[in-house]
Motif scaffolding. Structure first.
Motif, PDB file in Angstrom:
ATOM      1  N   LEU A   6     -61.498  16.543  -9.534  1.00 57.70           N
ATOM      2  CA  LEU A   6     -61.435  15.342  -8.717  1.00 57.70           C
ATOM      3  C   LEU A   6     -62.518  14.337  -9.080  1.00 57.70           C
ATOM      4  O   LEU A   6     -62.416  13.166  -8.732  1.00 57.70           O
ATOM      5  CB  LEU A   6     -61.530  15.711  -7.233  1.00 57.70           C
ATOM      6  CG  LEU A   6     -60.456  16.674  -6.727  1.00 57.70           C
ATOM      7  CD1 LEU A   6     -60.621  16.930  -5.239  1.00 57.70           C
ATOM      8  CD2 LEU A   6     -59.065  16.141  -7.033  1.00 57.70           C
ATOM      9  N   ASN A  62     -53.412  12.560  -3.854  1.00 58.16           N
ATOM     10  CA  ASN A  62     -54.632  11.775  -3.791  1.00 58.16           C
ATOM     11  C   ASN A  62     -54.571  10.872  -2.570  1.00 58.16           C
ATOM     12  O   ASN A  62     -53.527  10.274  -2.280  1.00 58.16           O
ATOM     13  CB  ASN A  62     -54.800  10.931  -5.054  1.00 58.16           C
ATOM     14  CG  ASN A  62     -55.110  11.772  -6.269  1.00 58.16           C
ATOM     15  OD1 ASN A  62     -55.816  12.777  -6.177  1.00 58.16           O
ATOM     16  ND2 ASN A  62     -54.590  11.385  -7.415  1.00 58.16           N
ATOM     17  N   GLY A  77     -60.800  11.890 -11.495  1.00 59.92           N
ATOM     18  CA  GLY A  77     -59.519  11.938 -10.803  1.00 59.92           C
ATOM     19  C   GLY A  77     -58.342  11.309 -11.500  1.00 59.92           C
ATOM     20  O   GLY A  77     -57.197  11.718 -11.280  1.00 59.92           O
ATOM     21  N   ARG A  78     -58.546  10.298 -12.346  1.00 56.77           N
ATOM     22  CA  ARG A  78     -57.455   9.617 -13.044  1.00 56.77           C
ATOM     23  C   ARG A  78     -57.811   9.515 -14.526  1.00 56.77           C
ATOM     24  O   ARG A  78     -58.173   8.460 -15.035  1.00 56.77           O
ATOM     25  CB  ARG A  78     -57.239   8.223 -12.471  1.00 56.77           C
ATOM     26  CG  ARG A  78     -56.878   8.175 -10.995  1.00 56.77           C
ATOM     27  CD  ARG A  78     -55.494   8.717 -10.726  1.00 56.77           C
ATOM     28  NE  ARG A  78     -55.065   8.437  -9.367  1.00 56.77           N
ATOM     29  CZ  ARG A  78     -53.892   8.815  -8.860  1.00 56.77           C
ATOM     30  NH1 ARG A  78     -53.054   9.503  -9.605  1.00 56.77           N
ATOM     31  NH2 ARG A  78     -53.570   8.517  -7.619  1.00 56.77           N
ATOM     32  N   SER A  88     -55.812   8.018  -2.210  1.00 58.36           N
ATOM     33  CA  SER A  88     -55.478   6.659  -2.629  1.00 58.36           C
ATOM     34  C   SER A  88     -53.978   6.515  -2.898  1.00 58.36           C
ATOM     35  O   SER A  88     -53.383   5.474  -2.614  1.00 58.36           O
ATOM     36  CB  SER A  88     -56.272   6.274  -3.885  1.00 58.36           C
ATOM     37  OG  SER A  88     -55.957   7.120  -4.975  1.00 58.36           O
ATOM     38  N   GLN A 117     -58.374  14.677  -2.367  1.00 60.86           N
ATOM     39  CA  GLN A 117     -57.002  15.119  -2.177  1.00 60.86           C
ATOM     40  C   GLN A 117     -56.761  15.376  -0.691  1.00 60.86           C
ATOM     41  O   GLN A 117     -57.530  16.102  -0.035  1.00 60.86           O
ATOM     42  CB  GLN A 117     -56.757  16.409  -2.949  1.00 60.86           C
ATOM     43  CG  GLN A 117     -56.802  16.233  -4.450  1.00 60.86           C
ATOM     44  CD  GLN A 117     -55.444  15.875  -5.017  1.00 60.86           C
ATOM     45  OE1 GLN A 117     -54.491  16.625  -4.872  1.00 60.86           O
ATOM     46  NE2 GLN A 117     -55.362  14.737  -5.672  1.00 60.86           N
ATOM     47  N   GLU A 163     -61.535  11.133  -6.893  1.00 58.77           N
ATOM     48  CA  GLU A 163     -60.472  11.284  -5.909  1.00 58.77           C
ATOM     49  C   GLU A 163     -60.818  12.273  -4.813  1.00 58.77           C
ATOM     50  O   GLU A 163     -61.607  13.204  -5.002  1.00 58.77           O
ATOM     51  CB  GLU A 163     -59.174  11.749  -6.591  1.00 58.77           C
ATOM     52  CG  GLU A 163     -58.350  10.618  -7.207  1.00 58.77           C
ATOM     53  CD  GLU A 163     -57.763   9.665  -6.179  1.00 58.77           C
ATOM     54  OE1 GLU A 163     -57.928   9.883  -4.957  1.00 58.77           O
ATOM     55  OE2 GLU A 163     -57.135   8.681  -6.600  1.00 58.77           O
TER      56      GLU A 163
END
Length: 336
Positions: free
Chosen positions: A259, A202, A262-263, A204, A128, A126
């Motif tokens: 990051l 994020n 990130g998920r 995205s 930010q 990610e």
């Protein structure tokens, strides 16, 4: 000769038997994916997308349902899952990406060891984005050194809280962080009403839930937090470039490491190895599933996955951060 042949047959049969046992366990079951962030957040949307496609890749093809348990920057969910389970592979967690550093930076609230969690994988790295409403007092990053900018956040442990606080301590910015929002969409409502000036999310997530804000210039992206610039944000300042000393850079790199995973998705400790391996394989297969990728593209969700082993290695690396760097960042977090 007979013993050698028997051993060979057993070696061949064991993986197949284990696979059958895993399929038998998961068949007909309802697995839970617990999201430690509120409904409608980027993490929530991402988790629900994963749940829709991952079940088909798990032996026995169970059902996966998503539940939300926000609280304390994902700590409520993570602490409960780590200590109370269940530990059979039937429950997975999705947390803020700052969760693995919480035992280092806010140890009082963490009752888990991130290295002992069973990491399933991460759907993407990610960047930010730090952004403000188009009427905010500061429209460029440098102006936030002289003018107070009210930033909405969910809780300590989230980048929405941690990054502005660190920026204040290290670089003299004047971000005032207001916590207690359950999700990024609720912070966005507060931005529209003038309750707060901006937030961090994020890139995205922002593209997925409020693309019109970008197109209509309702917000101004004043900085990006990442280890390197996102090509889509080439003209936006990189916070890491503000570091003038090795100590400042090390502190930022500790906070930015999250990051890279990130998920993150995980299971509690002590899940039987064959079930964990089956779930990791299913996660990896989902990341290549054409239907999953097509819906992710439609939802404007980036997919740049890491395997469970890759996430585990990164978390272990972060856990070995030198004590002086940890102390510097923790002090910044405590002097908010």
């Amino acid at each position: 000769m007979k013993k050698a042949l028997l051993a060979l047959l057993l070696a061949i049969a064991t993986p197949a038997a284990a696979q059958e046992d895993v399929a038998a366990f998961f068949k007909g079951k309802t697995l839970r994916l617990i999201v430690g962030i509120g409904v409608g957040s980027g993490y929530d949307i991402n988790a629900r997308l994963l749940a829709r496609y991952m079940a088909a890749h798990i032996p026995g093809q169970p059902t996966i349902i998503v539940q939300n348990q926000p609280g304390a920057g994902s700590l409520t969910m993570t602490n409960a899952l780590y200590n109370a389970g269940p530990f059979d592979g039937s429950v997975m967690g999705a947390s803020f990406n700052g969760m693995p550093t919480t035992p280092l930076l806010q140890p009082a609230g963490a009752r888990f060891d991130p290295v002992k969690l069973n990491w399933l994988g991460s759907t993407n790295r990610e960047t930010q984005a730090m952004y403000v409403w188009h009427t905010a007092p500061a429209q460029v990053l440098e102006d936030a050194r002289a003018k107070e900018i009210v930033m909405g956040a969910q809780a300590p442990g989230s980048t929405q809280f941690d990054y502005p606080v660190l920026a204040n301590k290290l670089f003299g910015f004047k971000f005032k962080v207001v916590t207690g929002y359950e999700s990024t969409p609720k912070i966005h409502l507060a931005m529209e009403s003038g309750e707060v000036h901006g937030t961090i999310a994020n890139w995205s997530t922002l593209k997925a839930i409020n693309p019109g804000w970008i197109a209509d210039k309702k917000i101004r992206i004043i900085a990006q937090w990442a280890l390197k610039k996102n090509p889509e944000l080439a003209d936006v300042p990189l916070f890491l470039d503000l570091a003038k000393t090795d100590a400042e850079r090390a502190a930022l790199e500790l906070m930015l490491a999250r990051l890279e995973y990130g998920r993150p998705f995980f299971l509690p400790p002590n899940v039987p190895a064959p079930r964990l391996e089956a779930l990791r394989r299913a996660f990896d297969a989902t990341m290549k599933d054409p239907a999953y990728l097509a819906e992710a593209d439609k939802l404007k969700i980036d997919v740049d996955p890491l395997s469970g082993a890759e996430v585990a290695a990164l978390v272990e690396q972060v856990s070995r951060t030198p004590a002086d760097t940890v102390a510097r960042v923790r002090t910044a977090m405590e002097n908010k």
